[in-house]
Write an enzyme that holds these catalytic residues in place. Sequence first.
Site, PDB file in Angstrom:
ATOM      1  N   CYS A   1      -4.040   3.960  -4.932  1.00 43.37           N
ATOM      2  CA  CYS A   1      -3.377   5.204  -5.354  1.00 43.37           C
ATOM      3  C   CYS A   1      -2.831   5.976  -4.158  1.00 43.37           C
ATOM      4  O   CYS A   1      -1.735   6.523  -4.215  1.00 43.37           O
ATOM      5  CB  CYS A   1      -4.349   6.137  -6.082  1.00 43.37           C
ATOM      6  SG  CYS A   1      -5.549   5.375  -7.145  1.00 43.37           S
ATOM      7  N   ASP A   2      -3.609   6.060  -3.110  1.00 37.71           N
ATOM      8  CA  ASP A   2      -3.293   7.033  -2.051  1.00 37.71           C
ATOM      9  C   ASP A   2      -2.872   6.425  -0.712  1.00 37.71           C
ATOM     10  O   ASP A   2      -2.494   7.168   0.195  1.00 37.71           O
ATOM     11  CB  ASP A   2      -4.529   7.935  -1.804  1.00 37.71           C
ATOM     12  CG  ASP A   2      -4.885   8.735  -3.040  1.00 37.71           C
ATOM     13  OD1 ASP A   2      -3.959   9.080  -3.800  1.00 37.71           O
ATOM     14  OD2 ASP A   2      -6.071   9.016  -3.259  1.00 37.71           O
TER      15      ASP A   2
ATOM     16  N   CYS B   1      -9.518   5.774  -3.621  1.00 36.13           N
ATOM     17  CA  CYS B   1      -8.594   4.792  -4.198  1.00 36.13           C
ATOM     18  C   CYS B   1      -7.454   4.499  -3.231  1.00 36.13           C
ATOM     19  O   CYS B   1      -6.534   5.311  -3.091  1.00 36.13           O
ATOM     20  CB  CYS B   1      -8.050   5.332  -5.526  1.00 36.13           C
ATOM     21  SG  CYS B   1      -6.820   4.268  -6.295  1.00 36.13           S
TER      22      CYS B   1
END
Length: 323
Positions: free
Chosen positions: A150-151, A147
């Site tokens: 997200c990261d 992701c």
Amino acid sequence: MFNLSGITSSSNKESKQVKVLILGSGPAGLSAALYAARAELAPVVLTGMELGGQAALTHTIENYPGFPDGVGGQELGELFQKQAERFGAKVEFDTAQSVDLTKRPFKITTDNAVYFSESLIVGTGARPNHLDIPGETEFTGKGVSYCATCDGWFFKDKKVIVVGGGDSALEEGLFLTRFATSVTIVHRRDSLRAGKVLQNRAFTDPKVSFLWNSALTDIKGDGVVKSVKMKNTKTGETSEIETDGVFIFIGHTPNTQLFTGQLDMDDTGYIRSTMMMETNVPGVFVAGEVADSHFRQVITSAGMGAAAAIQVTHFLEKASEHS
Ligand code: NAP
């Protein structure tokens, strides 16, 4: 009200009768639980194997409104659960083994019990496909990610590689150029599956480069990812390159095996639903990534969960009027 009296389970498992059963404890399932609980439907959530769903695997979620400093994925899941439980939702650490949706109440057999439920919300999510190579599991969360949204931030001023040749790989790879110094897209063939617009953007982005006909064989590191080993899919030649991160986008698989033959699905196994979160079976609703191959965000899944619970409330009201 549906008459649930006199129902017996043929197994030795405890038989439970509920108004709303929710499968899955990700943002979709727990948001559905909150809304159904506040409608006094005493929903029961079966967590499945992954409490909190995919979101709980994310180190920090920075794009869920209300948390200006970000929130841990696991912590957010716990807060969702606490809020739903405050209004009477029950969260059971249990997994559905089989479902019978041919008549209401629906019969759901789990590891521990047999549920007879007047309605069902399916929020079983989807899982990112894995390469299944050495180092992948070991370094998940330590350089291996599924992701970018997200990261990506954790790879500020670092070098990353992206695996895949579809829309997700290119879109997420382009997103990563905001942070990383270089993004190398590693694809097993010499042409992309992604759409032309994304291809053009990727080909003209100075931070993006491509490694064609290449398959990862090994992810190596020392606490965190340091390098990857690759094999040329045409020549068989092997190589190793240094990298700080490996983002893998080789498709998702929705968790829908349980519903095969009962709920309508598209060619890739996602459950087909209407804008009203309805499936082909009246009384069965869906929420989150199990029915959404496009958005895949905590907030969109949570929104779908709320919508599904609102629809369940209307459905049960109507059903009780007609009984
Ligand atoms: P996808 O289109 O199925 O692409 C997956 C990619 O991963 C393919 O290039 C495939 O290679 C590669 N791959 C699969 N298994 C692999 C393996 N074991 N090792 C190495 N590579 C592997 O998946 P997606 O990109 O997640 O897209 C899914 C759907 O969502 C698509 O319909 C897509 O159009 C849509 N989507 C749209 C957007 C957008 O419109 N902005 C954004 C994201 C996703 P091959 O090409 O060789 O098969």
